[in-house]
Design an enzyme around this catalytic site. Structure first.
Site, PDB file in Angstrom:
ATOM      1  N   GLU A 182       0.843  -1.190   0.000  1.00  0.00           N
ATOM      2  CA  GLU A 182       0.000   0.000   0.000  1.00  0.00           C
ATOM      3  C   GLU A 182       0.890   1.257   0.000  1.00  0.00           C
ATOM      4  O   GLU A 182       1.934   1.285   0.626  1.00  0.00           O
ATOM      5  CB  GLU A 182      -0.890  -0.008   1.244  1.00  0.00           C
ATOM      6  CG  GLU A 182      -1.890   1.121   1.306  1.00  0.00           C
ATOM      7  CD  GLU A 182      -2.752   1.084   2.567  1.00  0.00           C
ATOM      8  OE1 GLU A 182      -3.841   1.673   2.532  1.00  0.00           O
ATOM      9  OE2 GLU A 182      -2.330   0.469   3.570  1.00  0.00           O
ATOM     10  N   LYS A 209     -10.055   0.623  -2.172  1.00  0.00           N
ATOM     11  CA  LYS A 209     -10.070   0.238  -0.759  1.00  0.00           C
ATOM     12  C   LYS A 209     -11.409   0.586  -0.116  1.00  0.00           C
ATOM     13  O   LYS A 209     -11.847   1.740  -0.139  1.00  0.00           O
ATOM     14  CB  LYS A 209      -8.925   0.938  -0.034  1.00  0.00           C
ATOM     15  CG  LYS A 209      -8.764   0.554   1.431  1.00  0.00           C
ATOM     16  CD  LYS A 209      -7.565   1.281   2.033  1.00  0.00           C
ATOM     17  CE  LYS A 209      -7.346   0.905   3.489  1.00  0.00           C
ATOM     18  NZ  LYS A 209      -6.191   1.629   4.072  1.00  0.00           N
ATOM     19  N   CYS A 250      -4.947  -3.595   3.414  1.00  0.00           N
ATOM     20  CA  CYS A 250      -4.627  -3.170   4.778  1.00  0.00           C
ATOM     21  C   CYS A 250      -5.795  -3.308   5.776  1.00  0.00           C
ATOM     22  O   CYS A 250      -6.080  -4.393   6.248  1.00  0.00           O
ATOM     23  CB  CYS A 250      -4.086  -1.746   4.754  1.00  0.00           C
ATOM     24  SG  CYS A 250      -3.143  -1.290   6.237  1.00  0.00           S
TER      25      CYS A 250
END
Length: 268
Positions: A40, A113, A155
């Site tokens: 990321e 995301k 993440c």
């Protein structure tokens, strides 16, 4: 399938970060890897205003996208390009977008995301609020590759098992997880969460993390790893480095035959 998981300490300087990516691409090629996975925020880390870069990367043809596409074609490797801010073109803040480029430099798919990290960690940074800089993605993404069916997450998504169950329902055999877990939360939770997501779904999870001290406040955990369906782990520690792993997709069907949790689910 052979993968190189690139553990980086990215900074604000795009050129320095992309120089590191080039070295990882060369390494992936020399080891005959099929896939290079970047963490990321691999291209730019610690920049609060992402709108300038986001406007240039709408079609992943900006200063980052052009380099990633070129490296993929030059080295004959697929690249999962962590996250790059991309203009949402709908009046919202940019998306934190993970792009997948094939070995011809063509964009295959992307994932925005879904879960943004708004949390008080208690480290030197103190608190984080990604929603100040980004807007939320909406849909989990699974795609077909020459080797198997692959899912994408990023993440903070790791803390939401429903994302990984959705990827399971869409047929994922390997989930690629670019990340930038903080040092503090990573030390407490990274290993447990990534192993749980793999075992409970009976597929591979490859977590590719940022590592080290990025500036005076930001420190990330590292420990990039591939977790097998049965919970076996191939892992790095905290140094900037590459983890080269091989994925045998037959392990997925073998584990799911032995422990058929998908057939035993009682709640929808």
């Amino acid at each position: 399938m052979k993968m190189l998981l690139a553990q980086m300490t990215s900074v604000k300087d795009i050129h320095a970060n992309l120089a590191a990516v080039q070295e990882f691409a060369q390494q992936a090629s020399s080891h005959r890897c099929n896939l290079l996975v970047l963490p990321e925020m691999f291209a730019q880390f610690g920049v609060s205003d992402t709108t300038e870069l986001a406007a240039l990367e709408t079609h992943f043809n900006g200063p980052v996208g052009r380099i990633i596409r070129s490296l993929a074609k030059e080295h004959g490797v697929w690249i999962v390009a962590g996250t790059v801010p991309v203009d949402a073109q709908d009046g919202e803040r940019p998306k934190a977008r993970c792009h997948v480029v094939d070995d011809q430099g063509e964009l295959i798919t992307f994932y925005d995301k879904i879960h943004l990290f708004d949390a008080t960690v208690g480290d030197t940074q103190g608190s984080y609020k990604e929603s100040d800089s980004y807007s939320y993605g909406r849909e989990p993404v699974v795609f077909d590759s020459p080797w198997g069916r692959l899912g994408l997450a990023v993440c903070y998504d790791l803390r939401f098992p429903e994302v990984f169950r959705s990827l399971n329902d869409q047929g994922a055999e390997l989930v690629l997880l670019p990340s930038a877990f903080t040092y503090k939360t990573g030390k407490m939770h990274w290993d447990a969460l990534i192993k749980a997501r793999a075992i409970e779904n009976g597929y591979f999870v490859a977590g590719v993390n940022q590592t080290g001290q990025h500036d005076e406040k930001r420190q990330t955990w590292g420990h990039s790893q591939l977790v097998h369906p049965n919970g076996t782990v191939d892992t790095l520690v905290e140094d900037v480095d590459a983890l080269i792993v091989e994925v045998d997709f037959s392990e997925v069907s073998e584990f799911r035959s032995a422990v058929p949790v998908n057939q035993h689910r009682r709640l929808s």
